[in-house]
Design a protein around this motif. Structure first.
Motif, PDB file in Angstrom:
ATOM      1  N   ALA A 183       0.844  -1.204   0.000  1.00 47.55           N
ATOM      2  CA  ALA A 183       0.000   0.000   0.000  1.00 47.55           C
ATOM      3  C   ALA A 183       0.874   1.246   0.000  1.00 47.55           C
ATOM      4  N   GLY A 184       1.991   1.182   0.719  1.00 52.48           N
ATOM      5  CA  GLY A 184       2.911   2.315   0.739  1.00 52.48           C
ATOM      6  C   GLY A 184       3.511   2.615  -0.624  1.00 52.48           C
ATOM      7  N   LEU A 185       3.587   1.607  -1.478  1.00 51.15           N
ATOM      8  CA  LEU A 185       4.124   1.822  -2.819  1.00 51.15           C
ATOM      9  C   LEU A 185       3.124   2.490  -3.754  1.00 51.15           C
ATOM     10  N   VAL A 186       1.843   2.381  -3.471  1.00 53.94           N
ATOM     11  CA  VAL A 186       0.856   2.948  -4.399  1.00 53.94           C
ATOM     12  C   VAL A 186       0.267   4.269  -3.923  1.00 53.94           C
ATOM     13  N   LEU A 187       0.489   4.640  -2.669  1.00 49.21           N
ATOM     14  CA  LEU A 187      -0.141   5.851  -2.129  1.00 49.21           C
ATOM     15  C   LEU A 187       0.279   7.122  -2.865  1.00 49.21           C
ATOM     16  N   LEU A 188       1.555   7.368  -2.958  1.00 48.94           N
ATOM     17  CA  LEU A 188       2.028   8.611  -3.582  1.00 48.94           C
ATOM     18  C   LEU A 188       1.737   8.664  -5.084  1.00 48.94           C
ATOM     19  N   PRO A 189       1.929   7.569  -5.827  1.00 49.00           N
ATOM     20  CA  PRO A 189       1.555   7.646  -7.250  1.00 49.00           C
ATOM     21  C   PRO A 189       0.068   7.927  -7.465  1.00 49.00           C
ATOM     22  N   LEU A 190      -0.786   7.322  -6.650  1.00 46.67           N
ATOM     23  CA  LEU A 190      -2.225   7.601  -6.773  1.00 46.67           C
ATOM     24  C   LEU A 190      -2.541   9.047  -6.402  1.00 46.67           C
ATOM     25  N   GLY A 191      -1.901   9.543  -5.354  1.00 48.23           N
ATOM     26  CA  GLY A 191      -2.097  10.935  -4.966  1.00 48.23           C
ATOM     27  C   GLY A 191      -1.646  11.893  -6.057  1.00 48.23           C
ATOM     28  N   PHE A 192      -0.524  11.582  -6.688  1.00 50.35           N
ATOM     29  CA  PHE A 192      -0.046  12.423  -7.788  1.00 50.35           C
ATOM     30  C   PHE A 192      -0.979  12.356  -8.981  1.00 50.35           C
ATOM     31  N   ALA A 193      -1.445  11.168  -9.302  1.00 53.05           N
ATOM     32  CA  ALA A 193      -2.367  11.039 -10.434  1.00 53.05           C
ATOM     33  C   ALA A 193      -3.613  11.882 -10.199  1.00 53.05           C
ATOM     34  N   TRP A 194      -4.139  11.848  -8.976  1.00 57.02           N
ATOM     35  CA  TRP A 194      -5.327  12.621  -8.653  1.00 57.02           C
ATOM     36  C   TRP A 194      -5.032  14.116  -8.739  1.00 57.02           C
ATOM     37  N   SER A 195      -3.924  14.539  -8.139  1.00 58.01           N
ATOM     38  CA  SER A 195      -3.631  15.976  -8.087  1.00 58.01           C
ATOM     39  C   SER A 195      -3.282  16.536  -9.465  1.00 58.01           C
ATOM     40  N   LEU A 196      -2.701  15.737 -10.333  1.00 64.05           N
ATOM     41  CA  LEU A 196      -2.388  16.214 -11.675  1.00 64.05           C
ATOM     42  C   LEU A 196      -3.595  16.173 -12.600  1.00 64.05           C
ATOM     43  N   ALA A 197      -4.528  15.271 -12.340  1.00 66.39           N
ATOM     44  CA  ALA A 197      -5.722  15.172 -13.183  1.00 66.39           C
ATOM     45  C   ALA A 197      -6.696  16.307 -12.917  1.00 66.39           C
TER      46      ALA A 197
END
Length: 119
Positions: free
Chosen positions: A75-89
């Motif tokens: 879960a720690g590996l996917v948190l920041l990429p998902l957060g970035f995807a959301w914030s950039l979208a």
């Protein structure tokens, strides 16, 4: 998972969240600097996952404990990429705040993994 890496990851995640909150206060969207900072944290989380996978046979960790530990580490590996995807979208102040929450959650995940890991 002994050593300074988990503590460095916790501190880096908290600093990342604080920097993102400054971005939110200034109404700035994430940039390449934040992405690089998140990449360094992700690399550390990946190293921690590999270390845990190598050392899990040497420690007394029951089946359910190992599943929980690796669940947190993955879960720690996917948190920041998902957060970035959301914030950039979305490109809004609220979406950038999601990235701060992802940073805080990353620190929490590392703390929980340390609690599960036998001493």
């Amino acid at each position: 998972m002994d050593g300074p890496l988990p503590l460095i990851l916790i501190a880096a995640s908290l600093v990342f969240a604080a920097v993102v909150l400054v971005y939110v206060a200034l109404a700035r969207t994430p940039d390449w600097g934040l992405l690089g900072f998140a990449g360094v944290i992700e690399a550390g989380a990946l190293v921690m996952l590999v270390i845990a996978a190598v050392e899990v046979g040497d420690v007394d960790l029951a089946g359910a404990g190992a599943v929980t530990l690796f669940g947190y580490l993955l879960a720690g590996l996917v948190l920041l990429p998902l957060g970035f995807a959301w914030s950039l979208a979305e490109r809004s102040r609220g979406a950038t705040a999601v990235l701060a929450v992802a940073g805080l959650t990353e620190a929490f995940v590392v703390v929980r993994a340390l609690q599960i890991w036998p001493s």
